[in-house]
Design an enzyme around this catalytic site. Structure first.
Site, mmCIF file in Angstrom:
data_model
loop_
_atom_site.group_PDB
_atom_site.id
_atom_site.type_symbol
_atom_site.label_atom_id
_atom_site.label_comp_id
_atom_site.label_asym_id
_atom_site.label_seq_id
_atom_site.Cartn_x
_atom_site.Cartn_y
_atom_site.Cartn_z
ATOM 1 N N ASP A 67 1.242 -1.410 0.532
ATOM 2 C CA ASP A 67 -0.049 0.490 -0.421
ATOM 3 C C ASP A 67 1.217 1.287 0.121
ATOM 4 O O ASP A 67 1.817 1.345 0.175
ATOM 5 C CB ASP A 67 -0.520 0.350 1.002
ATOM 6 N N ASP B 290 -6.931 -1.000 -4.396
ATOM 7 C CA ASP B 290 -7.962 -1.031 -3.593
ATOM 8 C C ASP B 290 -9.330 -0.087 -4.191
ATOM 9 O O ASP B 290 -10.348 0.049 -3.859
ATOM 10 C CB ASP B 290 -7.425 -0.605 -2.019
#
Length: 168
Positions: free
Chosen positions: A112, A128
């Site tokens: 991330d 995401d």
């Protein structure tokens, strides 16, 4: 359906490319402010589900993600929805799911890096984003279809129904 497959592949490619950039350029510096205290690029290894929830349950997420991706692919190719909106939404969800699945299988975690600090949000990635936007598109489509189905009732509620005129 060719465009849908290309969209899936493009989503996976964009996700993996941005994660590669995050690993090679952000991991050494940890965080890179784009707009101080608003938007940063921050390297993070997410061992949980979406937004880091339920960390260290990798196999549960891999099974659920795989089942969801397969079911959505089967539905997409069996039903062949005519709506480009729904095909695009499904492609985004599938592409994002595959992108994160690649990380889980290859690395044991998901990379991330998008860090929106202005609203104190979780650090997330392109996959995401694809999943969330795709789900949002399905929600908008569902609400729109419900409104169309209830249009006469909505017209009455809003007072916009066409009045029949009596002819003499």
């Amino acid at each position: 359906m060719l465009w849908t497959l290309l969209m899936i592949l493009a989503a996976v490619a964009l996700d993996q490319w941005t994660k590669y950039l995050a690993v090679t350029h952000l991991q050494p510096v940890d965080t890179l402010p784009l707009l101080e205290d608003i938007l940063h690029l921050t390297y993070l290894e997410n061992r949980g589900a979406a937004f880091g929830m339920l960390a260290n349950h990798r196999w549960v997420f891999m099974i659920m993600s795989t089942a969801s991706i397969i079911l959505l692919l089967v539905w997409l190719f069996r039903e062949k929805p005519k709506s480009w909106w729904i095909r695009s939404a499904a492609a985004m969800i599938i592409g994002g799911g595959i992108g994160n699945m690649i990380d889980r299988v290859a690395l044991g975690y998901v990379v991330d890096f998008i860090d929106v600090r202005a609203i104190d949000f979780y650090v997330f990635n392109v996959a995401d984003s694809f999943v969330c936007v795709g789900c949002g598109m399905i929600l908008v489509w569902t609400l729109y279809m419900e409104l169309i189905a209830k249009k006469p009732a909505m017209d009455i509620l809003l007072g916009t129904e066409k009045k029949e005129t009596e002819s003499a």
